[in-house]
Write an enzyme that holds these catalytic residues in place. Structure first.
Site, short mmCIF file in Angstrom:
data_model
loop_
_atom_site.label_atom_id
_atom_site.label_comp_id
_atom_site.label_asym_id
_atom_site.label_seq_id
_atom_site.Cartn_x
_atom_site.Cartn_y
_atom_site.Cartn_z
N HIS A 143 0.85 -1.19 0.00
CA HIS A 143 0.00 0.00 0.00
C HIS A 143 0.88 1.23 0.00
O HIS A 143 1.94 1.22 0.62
CB HIS A 143 -0.91 0.01 1.24
N ASP A 170 -8.05 -4.97 0.03
CA ASP A 170 -8.60 -5.63 -1.15
C ASP A 170 -8.27 -7.10 -1.23
O ASP A 170 -8.93 -7.85 -1.96
CB ASP A 170 -8.13 -4.91 -2.42
N1 ACO Z 1 4.22 -7.73 -5.01
C1 ACO Z 1 5.58 -7.77 -5.12
N2 ACO Z 1 6.40 -6.72 -4.91
C2 ACO Z 1 5.82 -5.54 -4.57
C3 ACO Z 1 4.42 -5.40 -4.43
C4 ACO Z 1 3.61 -6.53 -4.65
N3 ACO Z 1 2.28 -6.47 -4.54
N4 ACO Z 1 4.12 -4.11 -4.10
C5 ACO Z 1 5.31 -3.47 -4.02
N5 ACO Z 1 6.33 -4.34 -4.30
C6 ACO Z 1 7.77 -4.01 -4.24
C7 ACO Z 1 8.21 -3.18 -5.44
O1 ACO Z 1 8.69 -4.00 -6.49
C8 ACO Z 1 9.32 -2.35 -4.81
O2 ACO Z 1 10.47 -3.16 -4.66
P1 ACO Z 1 11.94 -2.51 -4.78
O3 ACO Z 1 12.04 -1.50 -3.67
O4 ACO Z 1 12.86 -3.68 -4.62
O5 ACO Z 1 12.01 -1.88 -6.14
C9 ACO Z 1 8.81 -2.05 -3.40
O6 ACO Z 1 7.96 -3.18 -3.09
C10 ACO Z 1 8.01 -0.75 -3.28
O7 ACO Z 1 6.97 -0.77 -4.23
P2 ACO Z 1 6.39 0.52 -4.98
O8 ACO Z 1 5.70 0.07 -6.24
O9 ACO Z 1 7.48 1.55 -5.08
O10 ACO Z 1 5.34 1.04 -3.93
P3 ACO Z 1 4.19 2.10 -4.20
O11 ACO Z 1 3.89 2.74 -2.90
O12 ACO Z 1 4.50 2.98 -5.36
O13 ACO Z 1 2.95 1.15 -4.67
C11 ACO Z 1 1.07 -0.26 -4.63
C12 ACO Z 1 1.93 0.75 -3.84
C13 ACO Z 1 0.67 0.33 -5.99
C14 ACO Z 1 -0.22 -0.53 -3.84
C15 ACO Z 1 1.89 -1.57 -4.83
O14 ACO Z 1 2.23 -2.13 -3.57
C16 ACO Z 1 1.15 -2.61 -5.67
O15 ACO Z 1 1.25 -2.58 -6.91
N6 ACO Z 1 0.37 -3.55 -5.02
C17 ACO Z 1 -0.41 -4.51 -5.74
C18 ACO Z 1 -1.71 -3.87 -6.22
C19 ACO Z 1 -2.69 -3.63 -5.09
O16 ACO Z 1 -2.95 -4.49 -4.26
N7 ACO Z 1 -3.29 -2.42 -5.08
C20 ACO Z 1 -4.33 -2.06 -4.12
C21 ACO Z 1 -3.86 -0.99 -3.21
S1 ACO Z 1 -5.09 -0.66 -1.99
C22 ACO Z 1 -6.20 0.35 -2.74
O17 ACO Z 1 -5.99 1.04 -3.69
C23 ACO Z 1 -7.50 0.36 -2.15
#
Ligand code: ACO
Length: 428
Positions: free
Chosen positions: A307, A364
């Site tokens: 998140h 979610d």
């Molecule tokens: N699975 C695997 N790796 C992940 C995931 C995941 N679900 N989420 C983040 N990471 C990793 C990234 O690859 C990154 O790794 P790194 O530092 O080695 O490069 C690190 O964790 C940080 O991730 P970011 O994408 O920079 O985090 P950001 O805050 O931009 O994104 C987000 C948050 C979009 C929710 C992301 O975690 C994601 O894509 N999750 C899956 C989709 C999801 O469940 N979305 C619902 C969110 S809740 C809502 O909107 C109600």
């Protein structure tokens, strides 16, 4: 003495006031930065940018706290109804019995949609995604209520638009589903409460009696409350920015619905179930999929994990996980996808990669599982999120207009070509 932030640029020191919120969160007020220094700030994805001050929702991602108008989400989810929470978000306080009766009566009165709108539904292909249908239908409401286009109409007239929207969204959402199955539309039953009426329009058939387990109605009430607001997320920021141009409320909320649709936002609940199905159809090897999620050369992510603001745990996920366990037990659901979900949750919570990046199951992850258990089709999951988020979007829009916030218009740093001379096509 009030705190001051100093920025040194080209040997000159500039001072900016520090703003402190009621929960002691701090911001440097840089509204005069460009005027004073010629510089702007750059913050792609607005990770550190406060776009507004707001008295609606407080969340602390590090501590896992979420409150609506000062009330903890845990207490609201346990004790309140969704309609009470909607009133709280939009009007600032929990309603008295009289206020609640009036609000509920007004919403009940407006649940029907214009008969002509039925033709719009029928024109969509059966396979149309219900989020596309919902966004279009909500925007179409503006054509039936042209008075809503006037940004300067009375507070009373604005309230009527708000009540209409809350009343009609469940009807439009349920009809989007009915249309996809080519089953007859069910007209709202105003003797039912908000959640039961929605379930009735979704699942009832004219040829059969309608019965729904109160456990299902309770679960829906809880889910809608947990999704009702989440301060300046992607769809809410969209609502505030579209609303800031004084576009009408229907068009503004339609834009919010579109923003919510994306898989990185509200679309994640649908993606969770699709991911679980994929893992199941692939033989159910959870470790293999966890390894894929960790592999930087693989675009696969564990949907429902991580998140932007919660870096400890998502307080909504905590409540919903319990509700999820309860409802599955009460309904006696035995679904192989749930076993995969539990295993995935366990592996991810123990794995160093997920622990180091604070990637916990978000709301979610569990909401998709509950929706599946109560019979909501996968493509409707994000529509359910939109139903829950509606009062939050409305509250944020109302606050923004009442505070007379200026039109939203970020700046940029230009990185393109400087000046080029037009070359006729035969010489390129
Ligand atoms: N699975 C695997 N790796 C992940 C995931 C995941 N679900 N989420 C983040 N990471 C990793 C990234 O690859 C990154 O790794 P790194 O530092 O080695 O490069 C690190 O964790 C940080 O991730 P970011 O994408 O920079 O985090 P950001 O805050 O931009 O994104 C987000 C948050 C979009 C929710 C992301 O975690 C994601 O894509 N999750 C899956 C989709 C999801 O469940 N979305 C619902 C969110 S809740 C809502 O909107 C109600």
């Amino acid at each position: 003495m009030s705190e001051i932030a100093k920025i040194e640029l080209g040997g000159k020191v500039f001072e900016f006031p520090v703003i402190t919120g009621t929960e002691n969160e701090k911001a440097i007020d840089i509204s005069n930065l460009r005027q004073d220094t010629g510089y702007i700030t750059l913050d792609t994805g607005y990770k550190n940018t406060g776009a507004t001050t707001s008295a609606i929702t407080f969340l602390d991602g590090e501590e896992g706290i979420l409150k609506y108008r000062g009330y903890g989400i845990e207490e609201l989810a346990e004790k309140a109804t969704f309609i009470e929470v909607a009133y709280l978000l939009i009007y600032g306080n929990l309603p008295t019995q009289d206020q609640l009766n009036q609000f509920r009566d007004s919403i009940t009165k407006h649940t029907l949609v214009h008969e002509d709108m039925k033709q719009f539904f029928e024109a969509y292909p059966a396979k149309a995604h219900p989020m596309g249908v919902l966004a279009s239908m909500v925007c179409s409401l503006s054509t039936f209520y042209p008075e809503s286009l006037d940004p300067h109409r009375s507070a009373e007239a604005k309230n009527l638009t708000i009540h209409r929207l809350i009343a009609k969204l469940p009807t439009l959402a349920a009809w989007a589903y009915k249309n996809s199955t080519r089953h007859p539309f069910m007209y709202p039953k105003n003797e039912f409460d908000y959640c039961k009426n929605f379930l009735y329009m979704m699942f009832a058939m004219p040829t059969e009696d309608f019965n729904v387990d109160p456990v299902v109605v309770d679960a829906l009430n809880k889910l809608l409350i947990l999704h009702a607001d989440h301060e300046q997320n992607c769809s809410t920021s969209t609502v505030r920015i579209v609303g800031s141009s004084q576009a009408n409320l229907y068009a503004t909320i339609s834009a919010g619905i579109s923003a919510l649709w994306g898989p990185l936002h509200g679309g994640a609940n649908q993606e969770v179930i699709e991911m679980l199905e994929k893992i199941h159809n692939d033989g159910g090897d959870v470790d293999k999929w966890v390894a894929k999620a960790k592999d930087k050369d693989d675009s696969f992510r564990l949907m429902g994990f991580g998140h932007r603001v919660y870096k400890n745990f998502d307080p909504r996920a905590k409540i919903i996980k319990k509700a999820c366990d309860d409802i599955l037990e009460k309904l006696g659901v035995n679904d192989p996808l749930l076993a995969i979900a539990k295993r995935l949750e366990q592996v991810a919570l123990e794995d160093e990669y997920f622990k180091a990046r604070n990637l916990y199951p978000n709301v979610d992850f569990y909401s998709g599982i509950i929706y599946k258990a109560i019979g909501i089709p996968t493509e409707m999951f994000t529509v359910m999120f939109a139903l829950g988020r509606l009062p939050g979007w409305i509250a944020q829009w109302k606050e923004m207009t009442e505070n007379k916030e200026p039109i939203g218009r970020p700046r940029q740093i230009y990185t393109g070509e400087v000046l080029r001379t037009y070359v006729p096509i035969e010489k390129r």
